[in-house]
Design a protein around this motif. Sequence first.
Motif, PDB file in Angstrom:
ATOM      1  N   LEU A 111     -15.589  77.505  38.153  1.00 34.25           N
ATOM      2  CA  LEU A 111     -16.413  76.303  38.004  1.00 34.25           C
ATOM      3  C   LEU A 111     -17.866  76.682  37.727  1.00 34.25           C
ATOM      4  CD1 LEU A 111     -16.712  73.221  38.108  1.00 34.25           C
ATOM      5  CD2 LEU A 111     -17.034  73.413  40.584  1.00 34.25           C
ATOM      6  N   HIS A 144     -16.670  67.707  39.628  1.00 32.99           N
ATOM      7  CA  HIS A 144     -16.619  68.458  40.897  1.00 32.99           C
ATOM      8  C   HIS A 144     -17.143  67.552  42.010  1.00 32.99           C
ATOM      9  CE1 HIS A 144     -20.432  69.277  38.859  1.00 32.99           C
ATOM     10  NE2 HIS A 144     -20.986  69.328  40.057  1.00 32.99           N
ATOM     11  N   ALA A 145     -16.354  66.554  42.323  1.00 33.75           N
ATOM     12  CA  ALA A 145     -16.801  65.489  43.223  1.00 33.75           C
ATOM     13  C   ALA A 145     -17.244  66.006  44.587  1.00 33.75           C
ATOM     14  CB  ALA A 145     -15.693  64.458  43.386  1.00 33.75           C
ATOM     15  N   CYS A 146     -16.613  67.055  45.084  1.00 27.17           N
ATOM     16  CA  CYS A 146     -16.966  67.531  46.441  1.00 27.17           C
ATOM     17  C   CYS A 146     -17.997  68.655  46.395  1.00 27.17           C
ATOM     18  CB  CYS A 146     -15.715  67.980  47.197  1.00 27.17           C
ATOM     19  SG  CYS A 146     -15.082  69.576  46.668  1.00 27.17           S
ATOM     20  N   GLY A 147     -18.417  69.043  45.202  1.00 26.68           N
ATOM     21  CA  GLY A 147     -19.425  70.092  45.093  1.00 26.68           C
ATOM     22  C   GLY A 147     -18.865  71.503  45.213  1.00 26.68           C
ATOM     23  N   GLY A 148     -17.564  71.637  45.116  1.00 28.37           N
ATOM     24  CA  GLY A 148     -16.972  72.979  45.108  1.00 28.37           C
ATOM     25  C   GLY A 148     -16.570  73.518  46.465  1.00 28.37           C
ATOM     26  N   CYS A 170     -13.520  72.629  47.995  1.00 29.43           N
ATOM     27  CA  CYS A 170     -12.078  72.434  48.177  1.00 29.43           C
ATOM     28  C   CYS A 170     -11.761  71.163  48.962  1.00 29.43           C
ATOM     29  CB  CYS A 170     -11.451  73.656  48.862  1.00 29.43           C
ATOM     30  SG  CYS A 170      -9.670  73.779  48.625  1.00 29.43           S
ATOM     31  N   ALA A 171     -12.519  70.113  48.709  1.00 28.22           N
ATOM     32  CA  ALA A 171     -12.286  68.858  49.427  1.00 28.22           C
ATOM     33  C   ALA A 171     -11.929  67.717  48.479  1.00 28.22           C
ATOM     34  CB  ALA A 171     -13.515  68.498  50.255  1.00 28.22           C
ATOM     35  N   CYS A 172     -11.638  68.050  47.209  1.00 25.11           N
ATOM     36  CA  CYS A 172     -11.183  67.022  46.262  1.00 25.11           C
ATOM     37  C   CYS A 172     -10.217  67.729  45.327  1.00 25.11           C
ATOM     38  CB  CYS A 172     -12.370  66.422  45.499  1.00 25.11           C
ATOM     39  SG  CYS A 172     -13.129  67.522  44.284  1.00 25.11           S
ATOM     40  N   CYS A 191     -11.790  69.157  40.107  1.00 26.25           N
ATOM     41  CA  CYS A 191     -12.113  70.333  39.283  1.00 26.25           C
ATOM     42  C   CYS A 191     -10.853  71.038  38.796  1.00 26.25           C
ATOM     43  CB  CYS A 191     -12.994  71.302  40.058  1.00 26.25           C
ATOM     44  SG  CYS A 191     -12.132  72.071  41.443  1.00 26.25           S
ATOM     45  N   LEU A 241      -7.635  74.842  41.195  1.00 24.34           N
ATOM     46  CA  LEU A 241      -8.936  74.198  41.360  1.00 24.34           C
ATOM     47  C   LEU A 241      -9.978  75.212  40.921  1.00 24.34           C
ATOM     48  CD1 LEU A 241      -8.437  72.412  44.793  1.00 24.34           C
ATOM     49  CD2 LEU A 241      -8.172  71.477  42.501  1.00 24.34           C
ATOM     50  N   CYS A 246     -13.064  75.582  41.304  1.00 15.63           N
ATOM     51  CA  CYS A 246     -14.075  76.058  42.268  1.00 15.63           C
ATOM     52  C   CYS A 246     -13.497  77.054  43.260  1.00 15.63           C
ATOM     53  CB  CYS A 246     -14.713  74.888  43.010  1.00 15.63           C
ATOM     54  SG  CYS A 246     -13.634  74.102  44.227  1.00 15.63           S
TER      55      CYS A 246
HETATM   56  S1  FES Z   1     -14.947  70.552  43.245  1.00 17.03           S
HETATM   57 FE1  FES Z   1     -13.830  69.616  44.818  1.00 17.03          FE
HETATM   58  S2  FES Z   1     -12.169  70.983  45.038  1.00 17.03           S
HETATM   59 FE2  FES Z   1     -13.312  71.899  43.453  1.00 17.03          FE
END
Ligand code: FES
Length: 132
Positions: free
Chosen positions: A46, A58-62, A64-66, A69, A103, A105
Amino acid sequence: MSVKRSENVKGPPTVPVTFVLEDPRSLTGGDQREHRLTGSVGAHLLEVAMDAGINIEHACGGVCACSTCHVYIEEGMKHLSEATEAEEDRVEEAPGLQRNSRLSCQCNIEGPGPIVVRVPSWNRNAIKEDPH
Ligand code: FES
């Protein structure tokens, strides 16, 4: 949202990473589908993409919470860190799940490449369909 960068010690940018964009306009504003970049061992995919102006969602900013990505690894899976259980749980929520889904990220570059990543056209819309 800013991206959480990999905390790994990074090597020089020597690893060939090609991003193939199904919908380049929504990700970059341009029409170029294929972007041949070089990444560093230790960086995640990412951040390599974002640094080159490829705005993968990248909704959670990287962290691993969405699952926004989500990308497909077309080549070079063995040059990336293995998916953790947390990543596997998350990626299962992504639309269009395939055997080569990851993912971005969570994919740290570990080998010399080459790596080919396809960014599906629905990437930019995932957040609207599945808000987190
Ligand atoms: S940006 Fe949320 S899991 Fe990668």
